[in-house]
Each structure stands twice: as C-alpha cells, then as structure tokens.
Design a protein around this motif. Structure first.
Motif, PDB file in Angstrom:
ATOM      1  N   MET A   9       0.849  -1.178   0.000  1.00  0.00           N
ATOM      2  CA  MET A   9       0.000   0.000   0.000  1.00  0.00           C
ATOM      3  C   MET A   9       0.888   1.232   0.000  1.00  0.00           C
ATOM      4  O   MET A   9       1.940   1.244   0.617  1.00  0.00           O
ATOM      5  CB  MET A   9      -0.892   0.004   1.247  1.00  0.00           C
ATOM      6  N   THR A  10       0.428   2.284  -0.667  1.00  0.00           N
ATOM      7  CA  THR A  10       1.234   3.485  -0.772  1.00  0.00           C
ATOM      8  C   THR A  10       0.617   4.615   0.047  1.00  0.00           C
ATOM      9  O   THR A  10       0.178   5.613  -0.495  1.00  0.00           O
ATOM     10  CB  THR A  10       1.378   3.909  -2.243  1.00  0.00           C
ATOM     11  N   PHE A  11       0.532   4.428   1.329  1.00  0.00           N
ATOM     12  CA  PHE A  11       0.117   5.511   2.202  1.00  0.00           C
ATOM     13  C   PHE A  11       1.108   5.598   3.338  1.00  0.00           C
ATOM     14  O   PHE A  11       1.784   4.630   3.659  1.00  0.00           O
ATOM     15  CB  PHE A  11      -1.323   5.355   2.698  1.00  0.00           C
ATOM     16  N   HIS A  12       1.223   6.786   3.891  1.00  0.00           N
ATOM     17  CA  HIS A  12       2.202   7.007   4.938  1.00  0.00           C
ATOM     18  C   HIS A  12       1.505   7.360   6.241  1.00  0.00           C
ATOM     19  O   HIS A  12       0.511   8.065   6.247  1.00  0.00           O
ATOM     20  CB  HIS A  12       3.167   8.118   4.525  1.00  0.00           C
ATOM     21  N   LEU A  13       2.054   6.870   7.320  1.00  0.00           N
ATOM     22  CA  LEU A  13       1.514   7.165   8.637  1.00  0.00           C
ATOM     23  C   LEU A  13       2.044   8.504   9.126  1.00  0.00           C
ATOM     24  O   LEU A  13       3.127   8.935   8.744  1.00  0.00           O
ATOM     25  CB  LEU A  13       1.915   6.069   9.623  1.00  0.00           C
ATOM     26  N   THR A  14       1.253   9.133   9.990  1.00  0.00           N
ATOM     27  CA  THR A  14       1.670  10.366  10.654  1.00  0.00           C
ATOM     28  C   THR A  14       1.460  10.178  12.149  1.00  0.00           C
ATOM     29  O   THR A  14       0.870   9.177  12.584  1.00  0.00           O
ATOM     30  CB  THR A  14       0.842  11.574  10.183  1.00  0.00           C
ATOM     31  N   ALA A  15       1.891  11.135  12.931  1.00  0.00           N
ATOM     32  CA  ALA A  15       1.709  11.068  14.388  1.00  0.00           C
ATOM     33  C   ALA A  15       0.228  11.003  14.761  1.00  0.00           C
ATOM     34  O   ALA A  15      -0.121  10.549  15.847  1.00  0.00           O
ATOM     35  CB  ALA A  15       2.377  12.260  15.055  1.00  0.00           C
ATOM     36  N   GLU A  16      -0.647  11.428  13.856  1.00  0.00           N
ATOM     37  CA  GLU A  16      -2.093  11.433  14.138  1.00  0.00           C
ATOM     38  C   GLU A  16      -2.811  10.207  13.570  1.00  0.00           C
ATOM     39  O   GLU A  16      -4.029  10.110  13.656  1.00  0.00           O
ATOM     40  CB  GLU A  16      -2.748  12.704  13.563  1.00  0.00           C
ATOM     41  N   SER A  17      -2.075   9.272  12.992  1.00  0.00           N
ATOM     42  CA  SER A  17      -2.706   8.084  12.407  1.00  0.00           C
ATOM     43  C   SER A  17      -3.512   7.315  13.446  1.00  0.00           C
ATOM     44  O   SER A  17      -3.125   7.219  14.608  1.00  0.00           O
ATOM     45  CB  SER A  17      -1.646   7.167  11.796  1.00  0.00           C
ATOM     46  N   THR A  18      -4.630   6.746  12.993  1.00  0.00           N
ATOM     47  CA  THR A  18      -5.496   5.976  13.874  1.00  0.00           C
ATOM     48  C   THR A  18      -4.971   4.553  14.025  1.00  0.00           C
ATOM     49  O   THR A  18      -4.129   4.102  13.244  1.00  0.00           O
ATOM     50  CB  THR A  18      -6.917   5.923  13.302  1.00  0.00           C
ATOM     51  N   MET A  19      -5.509   3.834  14.981  1.00  0.00           N
ATOM     52  CA  MET A  19      -5.105   2.445  15.207  1.00  0.00           C
ATOM     53  C   MET A  19      -5.351   1.600  13.960  1.00  0.00           C
ATOM     54  O   MET A  19      -4.504   0.803  13.575  1.00  0.00           O
ATOM     55  CB  MET A  19      -5.821   1.851  16.420  1.00  0.00           C
ATOM     56  N   ILE A  20      -6.484   1.780  13.283  1.00  0.00           N
ATOM     57  CA  ILE A  20      -6.759   0.970  12.103  1.00  0.00           C
ATOM     58  C   ILE A  20      -5.733   1.266  11.012  1.00  0.00           C
ATOM     59  O   ILE A  20      -5.274   0.360  10.310  1.00  0.00           O
ATOM     60  CB  ILE A  20      -8.213   1.130  11.593  1.00  0.00           C
ATOM     61  N   GLU A  21      -5.324   2.498  10.850  1.00  0.00           N
ATOM     62  CA  GLU A  21      -4.304   2.836   9.847  1.00  0.00           C
ATOM     63  C   GLU A  21      -2.965   2.188  10.196  1.00  0.00           C
ATOM     64  O   GLU A  21      -2.272   1.674   9.313  1.00  0.00           O
ATOM     65  CB  GLU A  21      -4.146   4.358   9.744  1.00  0.00           C
ATOM     66  N   ILE A  22      -2.629   2.188  11.460  1.00  0.00           N
ATOM     67  CA  ILE A  22      -1.372   1.583  11.909  1.00  0.00           C
ATOM     68  C   ILE A  22      -1.413   0.069  11.721  1.00  0.00           C
ATOM     69  O   ILE A  22      -0.446  -0.536  11.241  1.00  0.00           O
ATOM     70  CB  ILE A  22      -1.064   1.981  13.363  1.00  0.00           C
ATOM     71  N   VAL A  23      -2.540  -0.548  12.047  1.00  0.00           N
ATOM     72  CA  VAL A  23      -2.676  -2.000  11.865  1.00  0.00           C
ATOM     73  C   VAL A  23      -2.608  -2.356  10.379  1.00  0.00           C
ATOM     74  O   VAL A  23      -1.938  -3.319   9.999  1.00  0.00           O
ATOM     75  CB  VAL A  23      -3.976  -2.516  12.519  1.00  0.00           C
ATOM     76  N   LEU A  24      -3.260  -1.576   9.527  1.00  0.00           N
ATOM     77  CA  LEU A  24      -3.194  -1.829   8.088  1.00  0.00           C
ATOM     78  C   LEU A  24      -1.759  -1.703   7.582  1.00  0.00           C
ATOM     79  O   LEU A  24      -1.312  -2.504   6.761  1.00  0.00           O
ATOM     80  CB  LEU A  24      -4.105  -0.863   7.326  1.00  0.00           C
ATOM     81  N   LYS A  25      -1.030  -0.722   8.080  1.00  0.00           N
ATOM     82  CA  LYS A  25       0.364  -0.548   7.670  1.00  0.00           C
ATOM     83  C   LYS A  25       1.212  -1.732   8.139  1.00  0.00           C
ATOM     84  O   LYS A  25       2.093  -2.198   7.421  1.00  0.00           O
ATOM     85  CB  LYS A  25       0.920   0.766   8.210  1.00  0.00           C
ATOM     86  N   ALA A  26       0.928  -2.235   9.340  1.00  0.00           N
ATOM     87  CA  ALA A  26       1.646  -3.410   9.838  1.00  0.00           C
ATOM     88  C   ALA A  26       1.415  -4.598   8.914  1.00  0.00           C
ATOM     89  O   ALA A  26       2.356  -5.309   8.551  1.00  0.00           O
ATOM     90  CB  ALA A  26       1.204  -3.740  11.266  1.00  0.00           C
ATOM     91  N   PHE A  27       0.167  -4.816   8.510  1.00  0.00           N
ATOM     92  CA  PHE A  27      -0.133  -5.909   7.580  1.00  0.00           C
ATOM     93  C   PHE A  27       0.576  -5.676   6.254  1.00  0.00           C
ATOM     94  O   PHE A  27       1.075  -6.616   5.634  1.00  0.00           O
ATOM     95  CB  PHE A  27      -1.645  -6.057   7.367  1.00  0.00           C
ATOM     96  N   ASP A  28       0.650  -4.441   5.818  1.00  0.00           N
ATOM     97  CA  ASP A  28       1.366  -4.102   4.592  1.00  0.00           C
ATOM     98  C   ASP A  28       2.820  -4.547   4.699  1.00  0.00           C
ATOM     99  O   ASP A  28       3.361  -5.178   3.792  1.00  0.00           O
ATOM    100  CB  ASP A  28       1.268  -2.596   4.356  1.00  0.00           C
ATOM    101  N   GLN A  29       3.445  -4.239   5.819  1.00  0.00           N
ATOM    102  CA  GLN A  29       4.841  -4.600   6.010  1.00  0.00           C
ATOM    103  C   GLN A  29       5.037  -6.114   6.108  1.00  0.00           C
ATOM    104  O   GLN A  29       6.124  -6.614   5.854  1.00  0.00           O
ATOM    105  CB  GLN A  29       5.407  -3.903   7.245  1.00  0.00           C
ATOM    106  N   LEU A  30       3.978  -6.822   6.474  1.00  0.00           N
ATOM    107  CA  LEU A  30       4.029  -8.276   6.596  1.00  0.00           C
ATOM    108  C   LEU A  30       3.540  -8.984   5.329  1.00  0.00           C
ATOM    109  O   LEU A  30       3.311 -10.185   5.337  1.00  0.00           O
ATOM    110  CB  LEU A  30       3.211  -8.724   7.811  1.00  0.00           C
ATOM    111  N   GLY A  31       3.353  -8.243   4.265  1.00  0.00           N
ATOM    112  CA  GLY A  31       2.958  -8.852   2.999  1.00  0.00           C
ATOM    113  C   GLY A  31       1.466  -9.009   2.802  1.00  0.00           C
ATOM    114  O   GLY A  31       1.029  -9.742   1.922  1.00  0.00           O
ATOM    115  N   GLY A  32       0.642  -8.363   3.636  1.00  0.00           N
ATOM    116  CA  GLY A  32      -0.810  -8.392   3.460  1.00  0.00           C
ATOM    117  C   GLY A  32      -1.534  -9.459   4.247  1.00  0.00           C
ATOM    118  O   GLY A  32      -2.757  -9.441   4.334  1.00  0.00           O
ATOM    119  N   LYS A  33      -0.791 -10.399   4.833  1.00  0.00           N
ATOM    120  CA  LYS A  33      -1.432 -11.412   5.674  1.00  0.00           C
ATOM    121  C   LYS A  33      -0.457 -11.808   6.774  1.00  0.00           C
ATOM    122  O   LYS A  33       0.766 -11.744   6.592  1.00  0.00           O
ATOM    123  CB  LYS A  33      -1.859 -12.642   4.870  1.00  0.00           C
ATOM    124  N   ALA A  34      -1.016 -12.193   7.936  1.00  0.00           N
ATOM    125  CA  ALA A  34      -0.139 -12.537   9.059  1.00  0.00           C
ATOM    126  C   ALA A  34      -0.930 -13.151  10.196  1.00  0.00           C
ATOM    127  O   ALA A  34      -2.139 -12.965  10.317  1.00  0.00           O
ATOM    128  CB  ALA A  34       0.565 -11.283   9.580  1.00  0.00           C
TER     129      ALA A  34
END
Length: 102
Positions: A9-34
């Motif tokens: 995914m091509t979105f960037h987190l900021t200091a104001e990112s929500t938990m769902i955005e952070i969790v989605l980014k984590a899944f992104d870093q893990l290849g989309g599934k984990a």
C-alpha cells in the motif's frame, strides 16, 4: 488506480494516524497477511517510529481493531470489512481495501 498484486500500500503514517491505519500498515509490512502474534511487534515498532506512546494492552487493542473490521468475526461492527480470517489467529487484508488505498 488498481494496485498490481503483491505490491504494498502506498500511504504514509503520521503522528495522528489511527489504530486501524497503523494496523493496516503493519499488515502491509508483513505482505498483506499474518498471524496475530506477528502483527503485534510490527504495530509496536510503528508506534515507536511515530514517536507515539505504546498503548497499554497493545495486543488486545490490535486484536479488537482487527475483529471490528473482519466480517467473519462475531465482533464485526463496522460497515467496512477490511480483513478476512484465513485460519485460526491468521488474517489478511481484503483485496478491495488494498485497491482503495492505492
């Protein structure tokens, strides 16, 4: 703009990112599934990278966030199914979500 399969995914987190955005980014870093156990340390690291305080009971908050956004979960309460269960304690980001965020 459809995203080619296998790309992140091509979105960037900021200091104001929500938990769902952070969790989605984590899944992104893990290849989309984990498995959940692999998601927790990535989320914790993302909080650190953002300079944010790590929430108490982070694991519980991550699980709850996934469950609220997983249509197969009894806790599914939102109108957007962002995750799907692919095994016990294992989830993946639903493909339409990746396309929407691309």
């Amino acid at each position: 703009n459809k995203q080619p399969k296998g790309q992140s995914m091509t979105f960037h987190l900021t200091a104001e990112s929500t938990m769902i955005e952070i969790v989605l980014k984590a899944f992104d870093q893990l290849g989309g599934k984990a498995k959940l156990g692999n998601v927790y340390p990535v989320v914790e690291n993302l909080f650190r990278e953002l300079g944010r305080e790590i929430p108490a009971r982070l694991d519980e908050q991550v699980r709850q966030t996934i469950y609220l956004h997983c249509s197969g979960s009894p806790n599914f309460l939102t109108n957007k199914a962002l995750f799907e269960s692919i095994g016990y304690g294992e989830y993946r980001v639903r493909r339409p979500t990746l396309d929407e965020l691309a």
